[in-house]
Design a protein around this motif. Structure first.
Motif, short mmCIF file in Angstrom:
data_model
loop_
_atom_site.label_atom_id
_atom_site.label_comp_id
_atom_site.label_asym_id
_atom_site.label_seq_id
_atom_site.Cartn_x
_atom_site.Cartn_y
_atom_site.Cartn_z
N GLY A 167 0.78 -1.23 0.00
CA GLY A 167 0.00 0.00 0.00
C GLY A 167 0.81 1.28 0.00
N ILE A 168 2.11 1.18 -0.28
CA ILE A 168 2.97 2.37 -0.18
C ILE A 168 2.68 3.40 -1.28
CG2 ILE A 168 4.93 1.50 -1.55
CD1 ILE A 168 6.77 2.71 0.57
N HIS A 169 2.18 2.95 -2.44
CA HIS A 169 1.85 3.88 -3.54
C HIS A 169 0.73 3.26 -4.39
CE1 HIS A 169 2.14 6.55 -6.97
NE2 HIS A 169 3.01 7.31 -6.31
N PRO A 170 -0.35 4.00 -4.61
CA PRO A 170 -1.49 3.42 -5.32
C PRO A 170 -1.23 3.12 -6.79
CG PRO A 170 -1.82 5.78 -4.94
CD PRO A 170 -0.61 5.39 -4.17
N ASN A 171 -0.24 3.78 -7.39
CA ASN A 171 0.00 3.61 -8.83
C ASN A 171 1.17 2.68 -9.14
OD1 ASN A 171 -2.12 5.37 -9.38
ND2 ASN A 171 -0.77 7.17 -9.37
N ILE A 172 1.79 2.11 -8.11
CA ILE A 172 2.89 1.17 -8.34
C ILE A 172 2.43 -0.23 -7.97
CG2 ILE A 172 5.25 0.51 -7.74
CD1 ILE A 172 5.83 3.40 -7.00
N HIS A 173 2.53 -1.14 -8.93
CA HIS A 173 2.20 -2.55 -8.69
C HIS A 173 3.49 -3.29 -8.35
CE1 HIS A 173 0.58 -6.56 -9.03
NE2 HIS A 173 1.45 -6.86 -9.98
N PHE A 174 3.53 -3.88 -7.16
CA PHE A 174 4.70 -4.63 -6.72
C PHE A 174 4.47 -6.13 -6.95
CE2 PHE A 174 5.10 -0.72 -4.27
CZ PHE A 174 6.45 -0.45 -4.36
#
Length: 312
Positions: free
Chosen positions: A191-198
């Motif tokens: 959940g650290i960044h909404p636009n980055i998929h880990f």
């Protein structure tokens, strides 16, 4: 490895690593100390095998904490293990250290022993040195971080800063040989960044990493953050690996056999690769911690001067 701790007689900074005696910093530090006007300051190495015992880590931290002339330390390789085993010994822990569960800088301030995680800052400065502006907006490449240790997590925290707006990689893949570090990374980054998929991929062998590498888009960033090539021989990839075209390749080590870097260099012309080594990262990593340990400000002009001294 067994370390003997003798009280320091002059202001002393420690380097907690694996093979610290081989590091360039041992020859560089005296020149830096002179330039920074750190009177009589010296550096000493403390070597541990990776994943040493809690007793060994705590003994080192307690020594630094209680010895008047021991000013602090830079920590490599052991950043996560040392934090996990010594967290209770610190009176101050900075937000990055709390978030990442690691310590790369040990210092003292106002009678308190302080833990900082400097890698999001130093890795970010190093990335800004060679990643073109608006790179992710313009090219939409992937990021592959080989290794799930502190350096990889710090880069993820750097990429996820709000100040970058939409200029962030849409997909960051973390590949690691063991599952526990991947699970830890997921817990930290969720959940650290909404636009980055880990994506967290268990790749036990270099051949597995080759397959992940082959899946990347052009204009990606591939980083060797495993320690292989420095702390141990080899590479996280095989010689049969295929890099994506027009990509950035970062070997965050600056010494050792650097096999990963040589594998990329073999494909650089055909694949139009930009290859960066770990020298600038080394400079930023050390100067960030030295500034904290000795409570000094190292501005751009001074940083350039220190870089020049280090190259001599």
């Amino acid at each position: 490895m067994s370390n003997v701790y003798e009280p320091a007689t002059t202001p002393t900074m420690y380097f907690i690593g694996v093979t610290t005696g081989q590091s360039s910093i041992m020859k560089i530090f005296p020149g830096w100390a002179e330039k920074l006007k750190l009177r009589n300051a010296v550096i000493r190495g403390i070597d541990f095998t990776p994943h040493s015992s809690a007793k060994e880590y705590r003994e080192a931290v307690m020594f630094i904490k209680n010895d008047p002339f021991s000013m602090g330390a830079l920590v490599t390789t052991h950043k996560i293990d040392l934090f996990n085993t010594c967290k209770d010994l610190f009176e101050y822990i900075d937000p990055y250290a709390e978030k990442l569960g690691e310590v790369s800088s040990i210092s003292k301030s106002g009678g308190k022993l302080c833990a900082h995680a400097k890698d999001p800052i130093s890795s970010g400065l190093a990335l800004e040195h060679f990643v073109p502006q608006n790179y992710w907006t313009n090219y939409d490449g992937d990021v592959l971080l080989l290794g799930a240790g502190g350096s990889s997590l710090a880069m993820c925290v750097y990429f996820a800063q709000k100040k970058f707006g939409d200029n962030v990689p849409k997909k960051i893949i973390i590949a690691n040989r063991s599952v526990p570090r991947l699970e830890s990374a997921k817990a930290i980054l969720d959940g650290i960044h909404p636009n980055i998929h880990f994506e967290y991929i268990h790749n036990p062998t270099p051949g597995d990493n080759d397959r992940t590498l082959a899946s990347l888009k052009p204009h990606s960033l591939i980083v060797n953050a495993t320690g292989l090539g420095k702390d141990g021989p080899g590479s996280p990839l095989t010689d049969n690996c295929v890099f994506p075209e027009d990509s950035l390749v970062w070997e965050i080590n600056y010494r050792g056999d650097l096999l990963f870097k040589r594998q990329a260099e073999a494909q650089a012309k055909e694949k139009r690769l930009y290859i960066e080594d770990g020298w600038i990262y080394f400079i930023h990593g050390w100067t960030q911690v030295i500034a904290e340990v000795f409570h000094i400000d190292i501005g751009r002009d001074l940083l350039d001067a220190l870089s020049d001294i280090a190259k001599l």
